[in-house]
Design a protein around this motif. Sequence first.
Motif, PDB file in Angstrom:
ATOM      1  N   ALA A  15      32.616   9.773   9.520  1.00 55.53           N
ATOM      2  CA  ALA A  15      32.363   8.864   8.557  1.00 55.53           C
ATOM      3  C   ALA A  15      33.722   8.624   8.975  1.00 55.53           C
ATOM      4  CB  ALA A  15      32.773   9.700   6.847  1.00 55.53           C
ATOM      5  N   VAL A  16      34.845   9.485   9.392  1.00 51.09           N
ATOM      6  CA  VAL A  16      36.315   8.793   9.527  1.00 51.09           C
ATOM      7  C   VAL A  16      36.182   7.549  10.458  1.00 51.09           C
ATOM      8  CG1 VAL A  16      37.987   9.489  10.321  1.00 51.09           C
ATOM      9  CG2 VAL A  16      37.959  10.574   8.863  1.00 51.09           C
ATOM     10  N   ALA A  17      35.305   7.870  11.954  1.00 46.99           N
ATOM     11  CA  ALA A  17      35.256   6.872  12.919  1.00 46.99           C
ATOM     12  C   ALA A  17      35.121   5.618  12.411  1.00 46.99           C
ATOM     13  CB  ALA A  17      34.458   7.767  13.610  1.00 46.99           C
ATOM     14  N   TYR A  18      33.738   5.748  11.903  1.00 41.59           N
ATOM     15  CA  TYR A  18      32.984   4.687  11.218  1.00 41.59           C
ATOM     16  C   TYR A  18      33.968   3.845  10.223  1.00 41.59           C
ATOM     17  CZ  TYR A  18      29.659   1.414   8.705  1.00 41.59           C
ATOM     18  OH  TYR A  18      29.047   0.864   8.469  1.00 41.59           O
ATOM     19  N   PHE A  42      28.935  10.855   3.331  1.00 40.29           N
ATOM     20  CA  PHE A  42      27.851  11.193   1.642  1.00 40.29           C
ATOM     21  C   PHE A  42      26.469  11.232   2.264  1.00 40.29           C
ATOM     22  CE2 PHE A  42      31.338  10.189  -0.845  1.00 40.29           C
ATOM     23  CZ  PHE A  42      31.709  11.345  -1.435  1.00 40.29           C
ATOM     24  N   CYS A  43      26.404   9.974   3.152  1.00 36.26           N
ATOM     25  CA  CYS A  43      24.642   9.311   3.622  1.00 36.26           C
ATOM     26  C   CYS A  43      24.355  10.538   5.456  1.00 36.26           C
ATOM     27  CB  CYS A  43      25.319   7.925   3.947  1.00 36.26           C
ATOM     28  SG  CYS A  43      23.118   7.696   5.055  1.00 36.26           S
ATOM     29  N   PHE A  44      26.107  10.321   5.823  1.00 42.23           N
ATOM     30  CA  PHE A  44      25.662  11.920   7.419  1.00 42.23           C
ATOM     31  C   PHE A  44      25.274  13.082   6.512  1.00 42.23           C
ATOM     32  CE2 PHE A  44      29.205   8.502   9.449  1.00 42.23           C
ATOM     33  CZ  PHE A  44      27.672   7.701   9.425  1.00 42.23           C
ATOM     34  N   SER A  45      26.268  13.325   5.378  1.00 43.74           N
ATOM     35  CA  SER A  45      25.669  14.828   4.644  1.00 43.74           C
ATOM     36  C   SER A  45      24.447  14.646   4.698  1.00 43.74           C
ATOM     37  CB  SER A  45      26.870  15.414   3.985  1.00 43.74           C
ATOM     38  OG  SER A  45      27.019  16.338   3.630  1.00 43.74           O
ATOM     39  N   ASP A  46      23.876  14.121   3.642  1.00 41.27           N
ATOM     40  CA  ASP A  46      23.042  14.236   3.265  1.00 41.27           C
ATOM     41  C   ASP A  46      21.459  14.167   4.491  1.00 41.27           C
ATOM     42  OD1 ASP A  46      24.148  14.047   1.047  1.00 41.27           O
ATOM     43  OD2 ASP A  46      22.544  12.596   0.059  1.00 41.27           O
ATOM     44  N   LEU A  47      21.827  13.102   5.306  1.00 38.77           N
ATOM     45  CA  LEU A  47      20.653  13.873   6.484  1.00 38.77           C
ATOM     46  C   LEU A  47      20.990  14.999   7.214  1.00 38.77           C
ATOM     47  CD1 LEU A  47      21.448   9.914   7.414  1.00 38.77           C
ATOM     48  CD2 LEU A  47      19.198  10.791   6.622  1.00 38.77           C
ATOM     49  N   ARG A  48      22.004  15.575   7.181  1.00 36.99           N
ATOM     50  CA  ARG A  48      22.057  16.392   7.759  1.00 36.99           C
ATOM     51  C   ARG A  48      21.832  17.762   7.250  1.00 36.99           C
ATOM     52  NH1 ARG A  48      27.878  18.809   9.359  1.00 36.99           N
ATOM     53  NH2 ARG A  48      27.419  20.510   7.306  1.00 36.99           N
ATOM     54  N   ARG A  93      17.736  21.791  12.141  1.00 33.27           N
ATOM     55  CA  ARG A  93      18.030  20.845  13.382  1.00 33.27           C
ATOM     56  C   ARG A  93      19.834  20.596  13.160  1.00 33.27           C
ATOM     57  NH1 ARG A  93      15.937  20.289  17.690  1.00 33.27           N
ATOM     58  NH2 ARG A  93      13.651  20.146  18.074  1.00 33.27           N
ATOM     59  N   ASP A  94      20.578  21.223  13.512  1.00 33.31           N
ATOM     60  CA  ASP A  94      21.905  20.641  13.553  1.00 33.31           C
ATOM     61  C   ASP A  94      22.149  19.559  13.823  1.00 33.31           C
ATOM     62  OD1 ASP A  94      23.652  21.070  11.506  1.00 33.31           O
ATOM     63  OD2 ASP A  94      25.192  22.669  12.980  1.00 33.31           O
ATOM     64  N   LEU A  95      23.039  18.133  13.330  1.00 37.12           N
ATOM     65  CA  LEU A  95      24.376  17.848  13.673  1.00 37.12           C
ATOM     66  C   LEU A  95      25.254  18.188  15.089  1.00 37.12           C
ATOM     67  CD1 LEU A  95      24.452  14.617  13.083  1.00 37.12           C
ATOM     68  CD2 LEU A  95      25.490  15.078  11.407  1.00 37.12           C
ATOM     69  N   ALA A  96      25.581  17.315  15.789  1.00 37.28           N
ATOM     70  CA  ALA A  96      25.752  17.632  17.050  1.00 37.28           C
ATOM     71  C   ALA A  96      27.444  17.590  16.078  1.00 37.28           C
ATOM     72  CB  ALA A  96      25.568  16.408  18.185  1.00 37.28           C
ATOM     73  N   PHE A  97      28.166  16.452  16.003  1.00 40.32           N
ATOM     74  CA  PHE A  97      29.749  17.090  14.874  1.00 40.32           C
ATOM     75  C   PHE A  97      29.217  16.715  13.557  1.00 40.32           C
ATOM     76  CE2 PHE A  97      29.052  13.698  19.063  1.00 40.32           C
ATOM     77  CZ  PHE A  97      30.013  14.225  19.739  1.00 40.32           C
ATOM     78  N   PRO A 154      29.521   5.735  15.436  1.00 45.41           N
ATOM     79  CA  PRO A 154      29.391   7.185  14.786  1.00 45.41           C
ATOM     80  C   PRO A 154      28.404   7.414  14.492  1.00 45.41           C
ATOM     81  CG  PRO A 154      31.199   5.750  14.519  1.00 45.41           C
ATOM     82  CD  PRO A 154      30.006   4.951  14.972  1.00 45.41           C
ATOM     83  N   LEU A 155      26.633   6.126  14.861  1.00 48.75           N
ATOM     84  CA  LEU A 155      26.236   6.662  13.807  1.00 48.75           C
ATOM     85  C   LEU A 155      24.786   6.941  14.672  1.00 48.75           C
ATOM     86  CD1 LEU A 155      24.729   2.740  12.227  1.00 48.75           C
ATOM     87  CD2 LEU A 155      26.281   5.050  11.146  1.00 48.75           C
ATOM     88  N   LEU A 156      25.330   7.230  16.075  1.00 51.67           N
ATOM     89  CA  LEU A 156      24.117   6.823  17.459  1.00 51.67           C
ATOM     90  C   LEU A 156      23.773   8.820  16.714  1.00 51.67           C
ATOM     91  CD1 LEU A 156      25.480   5.315  20.483  1.00 51.67           C
ATOM     92  CD2 LEU A 156      23.481   5.011  18.439  1.00 51.67           C
TER      93      LEU A 156
END
Length: 196
Positions: A117-120, A93-99, A107-111, A143-145
Amino acid sequence: MELHDPYRAPATIPAPPALPRALPEVRAQSQADSDAAEYYSPSTLKMVLLSPTTFGLYPLYWFWRNWQAIKRETGGSQWTWARALFSPIWAYFCFSDLRSAACNRRRDLAFDPALLAVAYFLLNLSTRLPNVGWLLGLFIFVPLLPVNSLLRRYHQDERVDMERMDRFNIWHILVVVAGGLFLLLLFIAMAVTPDR
């Protein structure tokens, strides 16, 4: 002699002098600063050094700061500390909101956020592996990078000052030195101690 009449309207109060107006450049800069959302995106070097030397506490801090920024931007009522503490569950949810915040600025996220989230989550689970398998948990920041890189590009486009996020203060240096020495001693002890 004039008596004081309590029912008479008060005399007018003179208006205070006008405040000096800000220069147009300063006003434009302050408006630009207020429009851009400021998320937490330290330098990659800072994340790479502080994450292993704090044994995974720095990624929790990263989540906490970004959940605070998301709450500030969305006006939500979420508990930022709980979402940071249980970050393996809330990472998607954090990654999705930031994306989605960065996508508004083209701008778009590379992954995919789900993959990150699964890798984290799996790197969090790896800390419970036997023998030397727990060492994978030291790479929990990986995964945060991509998300952090996306936020840094967003900040560059919006001209958000990232210098204070990148700066190493005395506490950061002490944590890197103490945590690094502890990790070194731990690796030496693992190498010297025979497997039983």
